[in-house]
Write a protein that holds these residues in place. Structure first.
Motif, PDB file in Angstrom:
ATOM      1  N   PRO A  10      10.847   2.654   5.346  1.00  0.00           N
ATOM      2  CA  PRO A  10      11.912   2.652   4.965  1.00  0.00           C
ATOM      3  C   PRO A  10      12.839   2.399   4.134  1.00  0.00           C
ATOM      4  O   PRO A  10      12.324   1.236   3.010  1.00  0.00           O
ATOM      5  CB  PRO A  10      13.575   2.031   6.421  1.00  0.00           C
ATOM      6  CG  PRO A  10      12.642   0.870   6.075  1.00  0.00           C
ATOM      7  CD  PRO A  10      10.958   1.159   6.232  1.00  0.00           C
ATOM      8  N   ALA A  11      12.952   3.705   3.097  1.00  0.00           N
ATOM      9  CA  ALA A  11      14.127   3.636   1.839  1.00  0.00           C
ATOM     10  C   ALA A  11      14.988   3.148   2.380  1.00  0.00           C
ATOM     11  O   ALA A  11      15.446   2.375   3.571  1.00  0.00           O
ATOM     12  CB  ALA A  11      14.400   4.279   1.265  1.00  0.00           C
ATOM     13  N   ASN A  34      -3.036   1.716  -4.891  1.00  0.00           N
ATOM     14  CA  ASN A  34      -2.478   2.825  -4.383  1.00  0.00           C
ATOM     15  C   ASN A  34      -2.895   3.254  -2.995  1.00  0.00           C
ATOM     16  O   ASN A  34      -4.068   3.338  -3.109  1.00  0.00           O
ATOM     17  CB  ASN A  34      -3.554   4.013  -5.408  1.00  0.00           C
ATOM     18  CG  ASN A  34      -3.093   5.264  -5.710  1.00  0.00           C
ATOM     19  OD1 ASN A  34      -2.999   5.733  -4.386  1.00  0.00           O
ATOM     20  ND2 ASN A  34      -2.632   6.137  -6.578  1.00  0.00           N
ATOM     21  N   ASP A  35      -2.693   3.886  -2.203  1.00  0.00           N
ATOM     22  CA  ASP A  35      -3.154   4.107  -1.328  1.00  0.00           C
ATOM     23  C   ASP A  35      -4.750   5.370  -1.169  1.00  0.00           C
ATOM     24  O   ASP A  35      -5.161   5.197  -0.134  1.00  0.00           O
ATOM     25  CB  ASP A  35      -2.529   4.603   0.010  1.00  0.00           C
ATOM     26  CG  ASP A  35      -1.680   5.697  -0.375  1.00  0.00           C
ATOM     27  OD1 ASP A  35      -2.438   6.929  -0.953  1.00  0.00           O
ATOM     28  OD2 ASP A  35      -0.725   5.807   0.587  1.00  0.00           O
ATOM     29  N   GLU A  36      -4.783   5.943  -1.998  1.00  0.00           N
ATOM     30  CA  GLU A  36      -6.463   6.396  -2.802  1.00  0.00           C
ATOM     31  C   GLU A  36      -7.354   5.818  -3.015  1.00  0.00           C
ATOM     32  O   GLU A  36      -8.032   6.037  -3.391  1.00  0.00           O
ATOM     33  CB  GLU A  36      -5.686   7.998  -3.545  1.00  0.00           C
ATOM     34  CG  GLU A  36      -4.273   8.156  -3.107  1.00  0.00           C
ATOM     35  CD  GLU A  36      -4.088   9.922  -4.419  1.00  0.00           C
ATOM     36  OE1 GLU A  36      -4.887   9.386  -5.322  1.00  0.00           O
ATOM     37  OE2 GLU A  36      -3.321  10.780  -3.486  1.00  0.00           O
ATOM     38  N   VAL A  89       0.837  -0.879  -0.335  1.00  0.00           N
ATOM     39  CA  VAL A  89      -0.309  -0.162   0.027  1.00  0.00           C
ATOM     40  C   VAL A  89       0.948   1.107  -0.019  1.00  0.00           C
ATOM     41  O   VAL A  89       2.026   1.874   1.315  1.00  0.00           O
ATOM     42  CB  VAL A  89      -1.106  -0.203   1.325  1.00  0.00           C
ATOM     43  CG1 VAL A  89      -1.759   1.544   1.313  1.00  0.00           C
ATOM     44  CG2 VAL A  89      -1.588  -1.308   0.889  1.00  0.00           C
ATOM     45  N   ALA A  90       0.387   2.249  -0.633  1.00  0.00           N
ATOM     46  CA  ALA A  90       1.653   2.802  -1.214  1.00  0.00           C
ATOM     47  C   ALA A  90       1.120   3.865  -2.299  1.00  0.00           C
ATOM     48  O   ALA A  90       0.782   3.704  -3.114  1.00  0.00           O
ATOM     49  CB  ALA A  90       3.406   2.674  -1.599  1.00  0.00           C
ATOM     50  N   ARG A  96       3.396   1.176   2.141  1.00  0.00           N
ATOM     51  CA  ARG A  96       4.366   1.991   2.314  1.00  0.00           C
ATOM     52  C   ARG A  96       4.361   3.256   1.593  1.00  0.00           C
ATOM     53  O   ARG A  96       4.925   4.134   1.121  1.00  0.00           O
ATOM     54  CB  ARG A  96       5.450   1.660   1.645  1.00  0.00           C
ATOM     55  CG  ARG A  96       6.040  -0.101   2.376  1.00  0.00           C
ATOM     56  CD  ARG A  96       7.383  -0.550   1.269  1.00  0.00           C
ATOM     57  NE  ARG A  96       8.115   0.399   1.074  1.00  0.00           N
ATOM     58  CZ  ARG A  96       9.421   0.318   1.303  1.00  0.00           C
ATOM     59  NH1 ARG A  96       9.224   0.367   3.018  1.00  0.00           N
ATOM     60  NH2 ARG A  96      10.504   1.466   1.086  1.00  0.00           N
ATOM     61  N   SER A  97       3.030   3.600   2.309  1.00  0.00           N
ATOM     62  CA  SER A  97       2.803   5.245   2.613  1.00  0.00           C
ATOM     63  C   SER A  97       3.377   6.024   2.555  1.00  0.00           C
ATOM     64  O   SER A  97       3.921   6.533   4.002  1.00  0.00           O
ATOM     65  CB  SER A  97       1.318   5.658   2.830  1.00  0.00           C
ATOM     66  OG  SER A  97       0.352   4.245   2.462  1.00  0.00           O
ATOM     67  N   ARG A  98       3.753   7.159   1.265  1.00  0.00           N
ATOM     68  CA  ARG A  98       4.763   8.023   1.976  1.00  0.00           C
ATOM     69  C   ARG A  98       4.281   8.978   3.242  1.00  0.00           C
ATOM     70  O   ARG A  98       4.651   9.542   3.627  1.00  0.00           O
ATOM     71  CB  ARG A  98       5.681   9.297   0.769  1.00  0.00           C
ATOM     72  CG  ARG A  98       6.282   8.120   0.465  1.00  0.00           C
ATOM     73  CD  ARG A  98       6.573   9.513  -1.103  1.00  0.00           C
ATOM     74  NE  ARG A  98       5.520   9.838  -2.596  1.00  0.00           N
ATOM     75  CZ  ARG A  98       5.785  10.286  -3.038  1.00  0.00           C
ATOM     76  NH1 ARG A  98       6.817  11.624  -3.248  1.00  0.00           N
ATOM     77  NH2 ARG A  98       4.287  10.764  -4.066  1.00  0.00           N
ATOM     78  N   SER A  99       3.137   8.919   2.630  1.00  0.00           N
ATOM     79  CA  SER A  99       2.142  10.523   3.569  1.00  0.00           C
ATOM     80  C   SER A  99       1.877   9.473   4.701  1.00  0.00           C
ATOM     81  O   SER A  99       1.759   8.147   5.529  1.00  0.00           O
ATOM     82  CB  SER A  99       0.940  10.257   3.640  1.00  0.00           C
ATOM     83  OG  SER A  99      -0.342  10.768   4.275  1.00  0.00           O
ATOM     84  N   TYR A 100       2.144   9.737   6.167  1.00  0.00           N
ATOM     85  CA  TYR A 100       2.292   9.214   7.433  1.00  0.00           C
ATOM     86  C   TYR A 100       0.445   9.075   8.030  1.00  0.00           C
ATOM     87  O   TYR A 100       0.297   8.119   8.921  1.00  0.00           O
ATOM     88  CB  TYR A 100       3.554   9.690   8.316  1.00  0.00           C
ATOM     89  CG  TYR A 100       4.767  10.230   8.292  1.00  0.00           C
ATOM     90  CD1 TYR A 100       5.123   8.612   8.576  1.00  0.00           C
ATOM     91  CD2 TYR A 100       5.348  10.955   8.437  1.00  0.00           C
ATOM     92  CE1 TYR A 100       6.264   9.257   8.239  1.00  0.00           C
ATOM     93  CE2 TYR A 100       6.769  10.847   7.746  1.00  0.00           C
ATOM     94  CZ  TYR A 100       7.255   9.945   8.236  1.00  0.00           C
ATOM     95  OH  TYR A 100       9.133  10.066   7.480  1.00  0.00           O
TER      96      TYR A 100
END
Length: 283
Positions: free
Chosen positions: A257-258, A34-36, A8-9, A57-61
């Motif tokens: 994490p990357a 897609n998390d959207e 999920v990202a 792994r969403s960039r948005s916390y």
């Protein structure tokens, strides 16, 4: 039996591609969601019912924490747990959680106003680091070396549009230009590297292309990372440490994490380690 796992990202990066490529040999089918587009809600909502687990792994916390919370309510195993994500997404909350568990963190002050900022400077002195509560990749992390420029720096914080963007930490400048990144899978460190600032940029962060080297086994590092994992639970973490005269302190813990930088310098097969841990979780 092949297990279905959703990453999920909001986008596919190098790390997600490697995880998807490594999955079949481990008996996993991994696909990006897609998390959207999840439309989670009541526990019976159908959007995640076809998956055996979610790797958030969403960039948005904010998105990551919400997805993990609702997916867990629907009975779907989630990495990392909602509790871990909600702790890691907020630097002030994380430091409170770790401090309560007697895990060393840098001295810091929560800054919500110019009055807070001025008091933090008085108490900590310069140089200090000003960093946002929410965010990563070294963005908006500012080193303040002199008191005569501090107020001008804070002007930029006050001009940010939302209160959550204005919330900051002020802490002493400790790193001397380097930091240790430990990539944890399950409960074990699978790779560790030291990142040093490069060129004119003082920040040490893999996302900034800094110099890096493999970190030799250090029992003090293992001890402190073990304590972090014991508090947050087994999962997939990037644990960032600073060295001080009194030992290591935990600067941040990244819940998504990357790992390209750590993998390139250490040669560790992180995607296989992650896939094996997911299989272990589902067995």
């Amino acid at each position: 039996m092949t297990r279905n796992v959703a990453i999920v990202a909001d986008r596919i990066s190098w790390e997600e591609r490697r995880l998807i490529e490594a999955a079949p040999e481990l008996g996993l089918h991994v696909e990006w969601v897609n998390d959207e587009s999840l439309c989670l809600g009541a526990p019976g909502a159908p959007s995640v019912q076809d998956f055996d687990a979610l790797l958030v792994r969403s960039r948005s916390y904010t998105r990551g924490g919400l997805v993990a919370t609702l997916a867990e309510a629907a009975g779907i195993p989630v990495l990392n747990s909602a509790r871990a994500i909600n702790a890691c997404e907020n630097k002030a909350v994380l430091r409170s959680v770790l401090s309560s568990a007697e895990i060393p963190v840098p001295d810091f002050r929560l800054v919500l106003s110019r009055r807070d900022f001025e008091k933090a400077l008085d108490e900590l002195g310069v140089p200090v680091v000003l960093k946002p509560i929410f965010g990563g990749m070294g963005k908006r992390v500012t080193l303040i070396r002199h008191t005569d420029t501090a107020q001008s720096v804070y002007d930029y914080v006050e001009d940010l549009g939302h209160a959550f963007e204005q919330a900051c930490l002020v802490e002493p400048y400790l790193s001397g230009g380097s930091s240790v990144r430990c990539l944890v899978v399950g409960r074990d460190i699978v790779a560790a590297a030291e990142f040093a600032s490069a060129g004119a940029d003082w920040r040490s962060n893999a996302a900034l292309g800094n110099r890096s080297s493999t970190l030799a086994y250090d029992p003090d590092v293992v001890k402190i990372v073990d304590a972090v994992v014991s508090e947050l639970g087994a999962g997939i973490y990037g644990v960032d440490l600073f060295r001080t005269d009194d030992g290591y302190v935990v600067n941040e813990v990244n819940h998504a994490p990357a790992f390209r930088g750590v993998a390139s310098v250490t040669g560790a097969d992180i995607p296989t380690a992650v896939g094996s841990f997911v299989q272990e979780l589902l067995s």
